[in-house]
Design an enzyme around this catalytic site. Structure first.
Site: not given
Length: 313
Positions: A211, A215
């Site tokens: 994740y 990002k």
């Protein structure tokens, strides 16, 4: 076990080690703008009511990925109330149909297209962007919101490689695909790109590498958009800690208390040209943008801050 309280990206966590995260090992908790009020709901400086009454976006076309629920749906609803025509993208047609019906009930006469697709599928994305432009004649705002978060808990060598790469594919490739096909149209309209990123892009949270990497890469993608296409305004947006179906699945020891409406109001404010000086940068919807402008605008511009880069104290 002793309990401690930490604020991570606007979420309150009360534990020392939970959900596979050793909180003492998180890097970047101190990397934020100091002395700025943090909000979890709409505040006066970005009040969307004037946009609703003036129909600020009456001539605009807005495409929202992940637009059938949660953050994306709230963003779509707010733009519709401000007069915009919409194209909504999600995986399931049933969810899109419900979102479209809700928007049309809320805003009689609203123009809403829907596209059920996988954001990783280049051909489907190209067709959706082309379909939007063919129908409405233009595209003014792209909101790349579709994404996924996998439960934390396993380190790099123990995680499933396919699951790790799936996160990267959905979050990064999905956003890139829409940016790629939307850019030619956004150049014509001198439009806006909003990529829903996360504070996890600059925090280094153990067992959350998939994740965080996705990002972090999205933040840099926004910077490239600005450099290569200066006529298009782009922003990497941390949405706060919003309670959604996805966060419920995580079973995280976190208080998800940011209202989805805060994201929608922030994007209306930015898409209306109120803060183009933040173009190409990372922002958090929880920051009081009035205070950021008053206290830090000159320094941010002069130092080219709020971007991913090496820096010395």
């Amino acid at each position: 076990m002793a309990t401690t309280t930490l604020e991570i990206a606007g979420a309150t966590i009360q534990a020392e080690t939970a959900f596979g995260i050793e909180f003492a090992k998180i890097v970047g908790l101190d990397e934020d703008i100091p002395g700025i009020t943090s909000h979890n709901d709409i505040y006066p400086f970005i009040d969307p009511a004037p946009h609703f009454s003036a129909h600020t976006f009456a001539s605009k076309v807005v495409l929202v990925t992940g637009g059938s629920r949660g953050i994306g749906l709230s963003i779509a609803q707010h733009f519709a109330r401000a007069g915009a025509s919409l194209a909504l993208v999600a995986r399931k047609q049933a969810h899109l149909d419900a979102a479209k019906a809700g928007i049309e009930a809320d805003v009689p006469g609203a123009q809403v297209l829907t596209f059920a697709l996988d954001v990783r599928d280049t051909d489907q994305v190209e067709a959706a962007v082309a379909g939007t432009v063919n129908y409405f004649g233009k595209l003014d705002v792209l909101v790349a919101n579709a994404g996924v978060a996998r439960p934390f808990g396993t380190r790099l060598a123990e995680t499933d490689p396919k699951s790790w790469w799936d996160t990267i594919e959905i979050n990064l490739r999905g956003a890139f695909n829409f940016v790629h096909f939307a850019i030619p149209h956004l150049r014509k309209s001198t439009g806006y790109v909003f990529v829903i990123s996360s504070a996890a892009g600059h925090l280094r949270i153990p067992t959350g590498s998939d994740y965080g990497v996705s990002k972090h890469a999205l933040d840099r993608l926004v910077e490239f958009i600005t450099i290569e296409y200066p006529e298009v305004k782009s922003f990497a947006v941390h949405p706060g800690s919003v309670p959604t179906d996805g966060t419920a699945d995580l079973n995280a020891p976190v208080s998800f208390d940011t209202k989805v409406e805060l994201n929608a109001a922030t994007l209306l404010y930015l898409a209306a040209g109120k803060a183009d000086w933040l173009n190409g940068r990372y922002i958090s919807v929880q920051w009081d943008l009035g205070e950021v402008e008053q206290k830090y605008k000159d320094a941010i511009v002069a130092k080219n801050a709020l971007v991913q880069k090496l820096a010395l104290p």
